[in-house]
Design a protein around this motif. Structure first.
Motif, PDB file in Angstrom:
ATOM      1  N   GLU A   1      29.838  32.152  35.809  1.00  0.00           N
ATOM      2  CA  GLU A   1      29.557  32.240  37.250  1.00  0.00           C
ATOM      3  C   GLU A   1      29.905  30.935  37.957  1.00  0.00           C
ATOM      4  N   VAL A   2      29.652  29.801  37.295  1.00  0.00           N
ATOM      5  CA  VAL A   2      30.009  28.509  37.886  1.00  0.00           C
ATOM      6  C   VAL A   2      31.525  28.372  37.953  1.00  0.00           C
ATOM      7  N   ALA A   3      32.199  28.803  36.886  1.00  0.00           N
ATOM      8  CA  ALA A   3      33.667  28.768  36.896  1.00  0.00           C
ATOM      9  C   ALA A   3      34.221  29.678  37.988  1.00  0.00           C
ATOM     10  N   ALA A   4      33.584  30.827  38.192  1.00  0.00           N
ATOM     11  CA  ALA A   4      34.007  31.730  39.261  1.00  0.00           C
ATOM     12  C   ALA A   4      33.850  31.065  40.621  1.00  0.00           C
ATOM     13  N   GLY A   5      32.765  30.297  40.782  1.00  0.00           N
ATOM     14  CA  GLY A   5      32.572  29.567  42.025  1.00  0.00           C
ATOM     15  C   GLY A   5      33.639  28.522  42.244  1.00  0.00           C
ATOM     16  N   TYR A   6      34.110  27.930  41.156  1.00  0.00           N
ATOM     17  CA  TYR A   6      35.181  26.927  41.224  1.00  0.00           C
ATOM     18  C   TYR A   6      36.486  27.585  41.691  1.00  0.00           C
ATOM     19  N   VAL A   7      36.808  28.736  41.116  1.00  0.00           N
ATOM     20  CA  VAL A   7      38.023  29.457  41.510  1.00  0.00           C
ATOM     21  C   VAL A   7      37.895  29.934  42.954  1.00  0.00           C
ATOM     22  N   HIS A   8      36.722  30.420  43.318  1.00  0.00           N
ATOM     23  CA  HIS A   8      36.470  30.861  44.689  1.00  0.00           C
ATOM     24  C   HIS A   8      36.734  29.719  45.669  1.00  0.00           C
ATOM     25  N   ALA A   9      36.281  28.519  45.317  1.00  0.00           N
ATOM     26  CA  ALA A   9      36.444  27.363  46.200  1.00  0.00           C
ATOM     27  C   ALA A   9      37.912  26.995  46.390  1.00  0.00           C
ATOM     28  N   ILE A  10      38.718  27.168  45.342  1.00  0.00           N
ATOM     29  CA  ILE A  10      40.153  26.872  45.465  1.00  0.00           C
ATOM     30  C   ILE A  10      40.780  27.765  46.527  1.00  0.00           C
ATOM     31  N   PHE A  11      40.449  29.061  46.491  1.00  0.00           N
ATOM     32  CA  PHE A  11      40.969  29.974  47.509  1.00  0.00           C
ATOM     33  C   PHE A  11      40.388  29.642  48.884  1.00  0.00           C
ATOM     34  N   LYS A  12      39.092  29.418  48.934  1.00  0.00           N
ATOM     35  CA  LYS A  12      38.418  29.185  50.216  1.00  0.00           C
ATOM     36  C   LYS A  12      38.950  27.951  50.927  1.00  0.00           C
ATOM     37  N   ASN A  13      39.315  26.936  50.180  1.00  0.00           N
ATOM     38  CA  ASN A  13      39.728  25.667  50.775  1.00  0.00           C
ATOM     39  C   ASN A  13      41.219  25.592  51.095  1.00  0.00           C
ATOM     40  N   THR A  14      41.961  26.646  50.787  1.00  0.00           N
ATOM     41  CA  THR A  14      43.389  26.683  51.096  1.00  0.00           C
ATOM     42  C   THR A  14      43.645  27.729  52.188  1.00  0.00           C
ATOM     43  N   SER A  15      44.858  27.743  52.714  1.00  0.00           N
ATOM     44  CA  SER A  15      45.135  28.567  53.892  1.00  0.00           C
ATOM     45  C   SER A  15      45.616  29.979  53.578  1.00  0.00           C
ATOM     46  N   ILE A  16      46.549  30.119  52.623  1.00  0.00           N
ATOM     47  CA  ILE A  16      47.128  31.427  52.342  1.00  0.00           C
ATOM     48  C   ILE A  16      47.379  31.579  50.846  1.00  0.00           C
ATOM     49  N   SER A  17      47.633  32.817  50.435  1.00  0.00           N
ATOM     50  CA  SER A  17      48.090  33.109  49.075  1.00  0.00           C
ATOM     51  C   SER A  17      49.356  33.951  49.158  1.00  0.00           C
ATOM     52  N   ILE A  18      50.237  33.746  48.179  1.00  0.00           N
ATOM     53  CA  ILE A  18      51.478  34.523  48.094  1.00  0.00           C
ATOM     54  C   ILE A  18      51.642  34.999  46.659  1.00  0.00           C
ATOM     55  N   SER A  19      51.793  36.290  46.462  1.00  0.00           N
ATOM     56  CA  SER A  19      52.087  36.808  45.127  1.00  0.00           C
ATOM     57  C   SER A  19      53.187  37.846  45.236  1.00  0.00           C
ATOM     58  N   SER A  20      53.915  38.063  44.137  1.00  0.00           N
ATOM     59  CA  SER A  20      55.051  38.983  44.181  1.00  0.00           C
ATOM     60  C   SER A  20      55.205  39.720  42.862  1.00  0.00           C
ATOM     61  N   LEU A  21      55.766  40.910  42.952  1.00  0.00           N
ATOM     62  CA  LEU A  21      56.063  41.733  41.785  1.00  0.00           C
ATOM     63  C   LEU A  21      57.475  42.292  41.915  1.00  0.00           C
ATOM     64  N   ILE A  22      58.098  42.537  40.780  1.00  0.00           N
ATOM     65  CA  ILE A  22      59.412  43.167  40.762  1.00  0.00           C
ATOM     66  C   ILE A  22      59.246  44.623  40.352  1.00  0.00           C
ATOM     67  N   GLY A  23      59.738  45.522  41.184  1.00  0.00           N
ATOM     68  CA  GLY A  23      59.632  46.941  40.899  1.00  0.00           C
ATOM     69  C   GLY A  23      60.941  47.525  40.404  1.00  0.00           C
ATOM     70  N   PRO A  24      60.936  48.820  40.083  1.00  0.00           N
ATOM     71  CA  PRO A  24      62.122  49.479  39.535  1.00  0.00           C
ATOM     72  C   PRO A  24      63.304  49.471  40.504  1.00  0.00           C
ATOM     73  N   SER A  25      64.491  49.537  39.922  1.00  0.00           N
ATOM     74  CA  SER A  25      65.718  49.585  40.732  1.00  0.00           C
ATOM     75  C   SER A  25      66.017  50.992  41.217  1.00  0.00           C
ATOM     76  N   GLN A  26      65.567  52.012  40.452  1.00  0.00           N
ATOM     77  CA  GLN A  26      65.870  53.393  40.813  1.00  0.00           C
ATOM     78  C   GLN A  26      64.647  54.056  41.454  1.00  0.00           C
ATOM     79  N   LYS A  27      64.911  55.159  42.117  1.00  0.00           N
ATOM     80  CA  LYS A  27      63.823  55.963  42.655  1.00  0.00           C
ATOM     81  C   LYS A  27      63.058  56.581  41.496  1.00  0.00           C
ATOM     82  N   ILE A  28      61.723  56.561  41.585  1.00  0.00           N
ATOM     83  CA  ILE A  28      60.895  57.038  40.475  1.00  0.00           C
ATOM     84  C   ILE A  28      59.955  58.140  40.944  1.00  0.00           C
TER      85      ILE A  28
END
Length: 479
Positions: free
Chosen positions: A377-404
């Motif tokens: 729970e303390v470690a979770a609070g540490y991770v929470h603080a990293i997000f809280k103290n910064t402005s934005i997050s960016i994440s990305s995924l690569i999807g299939p090339s063909q229609k599925i």
């Protein structure tokens, strides 16, 4: 069953999975799938029961906590009907635009609701929006606890159950891209030494920054960061804009050597500056803004292609965070006199310097040390603080090339986002069939999502126009 029997019989959640499934930080993943055909309820139920749930035991397991506070997976019997919902809305007198608005409101509502009923059923659910919208004849909304796995875990699962629309007998393929290795340097001895020294310096500074960002260092409050306590519980809006990979490649070809993620980080940085200017709330001095770029840690394990990584079935949460400084704009700076390509170049330089660092390893080690000393729970609070103290997050995924196809329903488009993150602005990016969809998740009453999306469109257009004056060659790569 006593504690020792429980420990032997039930597999524990990974440390990172526990941090993002805690009373401090609870993060669901929302995946929206837009279909080319109306939803058939019987086929969806059959698909979930016979195809989706058997992918991994976690889809038929609940999370329990043992006497030492360790969260564990416990397999249970499930009833598919308890996990799928068919919301009803007026079916007459509604336009496609009306259903667009209803879907947007519904998805935002689902994202903010608590996943699962007190741990009595596995933490995932499916919402089938059976009404036509401007983008689909039916829409499926998956909501899953991030504890089940990260985006690549889920993509790995879907990679193995999706079928190609053109020929189901052929395998689904991913774009032919190669992950960029961490580190670098030339072949000479001096180049290797210089690269090693640089990596050591970067590791120390980046690890220190991560510590400070979770304790003493906090971004300034701006028009993209309210800094409100409990911002993760505020109503959200989910908007999106679609670019083609050809548009991104045109910028790459002219700027030279950039990756798709570097280009998009630059585009987002520029869009933020445009949004700040359009709101008229420009700082009188330099403003501190930091982006957390989510990095797939599986790339550090020697995989040569995205497809190889997906086929390896590395489940769970295997990601780390890069702290990337965003350019700031002061009141005496005119964006019309700034070369938009500077944002791409700065993003490229910043991301590559951050990758030439072992901080990605040490960051997760720090989290685990805190957990072992003071509890998850303390470690979770540490991770929470990293997000809280910064402005934005960016994440990305690569999807299939063909229609599925999913459950015999062709997929027109899909995208994902997350809730529960204590930030006012979050970006998620996914590629599919040669297109790149950028999702903007905003704090509804604080950020004007419609204006911000227009800033994103303008940012890429202005960058593309500026790139026409450059003649260097580049190639498409994902980090």
């Amino acid at each position: 069953m006593d504690h020792e029997d429980l420990s032997r019989s039930l597999p524990p959640l990974s440390p990172l999975s526990q941090y993002i499934n805690s009373s401090t930080l609870s993060v669901p993943i929302i995946m929206v799938i837009e279909l080319d055909s109306p939803i058939e309820k019987s086929k969806m139920i059959e698909f979930l029961r016979d195809v989706f749930v058997p992918i991994n035991d976690r889809f038929s397991s609940i999370i329990v906590t043992d006497k030492k506070g360790v969260q564990r997976w416990k397999k249970v019997e499930i009833t598919i009907e308890d996990h799928i919902f068919f919301p009803t809305f007026p079916s007459s007198g509604q336009t496609l635009e009306d259903y667009d608005a209803l879907l947007d409101t519904y998805v935002s509502k689902v994202a903010m609701e608590t996943t699962s009923e007190g741990g009595r059923r596995p933490p995932w659910e499916v919402h089938a929006f059976t009404y036509p919208t401007s983008n689909a004849k039916g829409t499926i909304v998956f909501k899953l606890s991030h504890a089940i796995g990260d985006g690549y875990s889920l993509m790995s699962a879907l990679f193995n159950i999706y079928k190609r629309a053109d020929d189901p007998s052929l395998p689904v393929t991913m774009p032919s891209v190669v992950p960029r290795p961490i580190g670098g340097g030339g072949s000479s001895r001096w180049s290797r030494i210089r690269s090693f020294v640089s990596m050591c310096v970067n590791t120390v500074t980046d690890s220190a920054l991560s510590l400070l960002q979770a304790t003493l260092l906090e971004d300034d409050k701006t028009v993209i960061r309210s800094g409100k306590v409990g911002v993760e519980f505020e109503p959200i809006s989910i908007s999106s804009v679609t670019f083609t990979l050809d548009q991104i490649r045109q910028v790459q070809d002219k700027v030279g050597g950039t990756t798709v993620n570097e280009v998009m980080t630059g585009v987002i940085s520029y869009a933020i500056q445009l949004y700040i200017q359009r709101t008229g709330k420009v700082s009188n001095g330099a403003t501190r803004m930091t982006a957390l770029v989510v990095v797939n840690a599986r790339m550090l394990r020697g995989f040569k292609t995205i497809a190889d990584m997906l086929k390896a079935h590395i489940w769970g949460n295997h990601f780390s965070l890069l702290h990337v400084a965003l350019p700031s704009t002061s009141s005496d700076q005119d964006l019309n006199n700034v070369d938009p390509l500077e944002f791409i170049i700065k993003a490229k330089d910043e991301l590559r310097r951050k990758r030439n660092s072992m901080a990605l390893y040490f960051t997760s080690r720090i989290w685990n040390i805190i957990s072992s000393l003071k509890g998850p729970e303390v470690a979770a609070g540490y991770v929470h603080a990293i997000f809280k103290n910064t402005s934005i997050s960016i994440s990305s995924l690569i999807g299939p090339s063909q229609k599925i196809v999913i459950a015999d329903h062709p997929i027109n488009s899909f995208y994902y986002t997350v809730a529960g993150i204590p930030q006012s602005l979050i970006f998620t990016i996914v590629s599919y069939m040669g297109k790149l969809k950028v999702v903007v998740r905003t704090e509804r009453e604080f950020i004007d999502a419609q204006v911000f999306v227009s800033c994103l469109k303008d940012a890429l257009e202005k960058i593309s126009d500026a790139a026409d004056d450059h003649g260097k060659d580049g190639k498409v790569e994902f980090h």
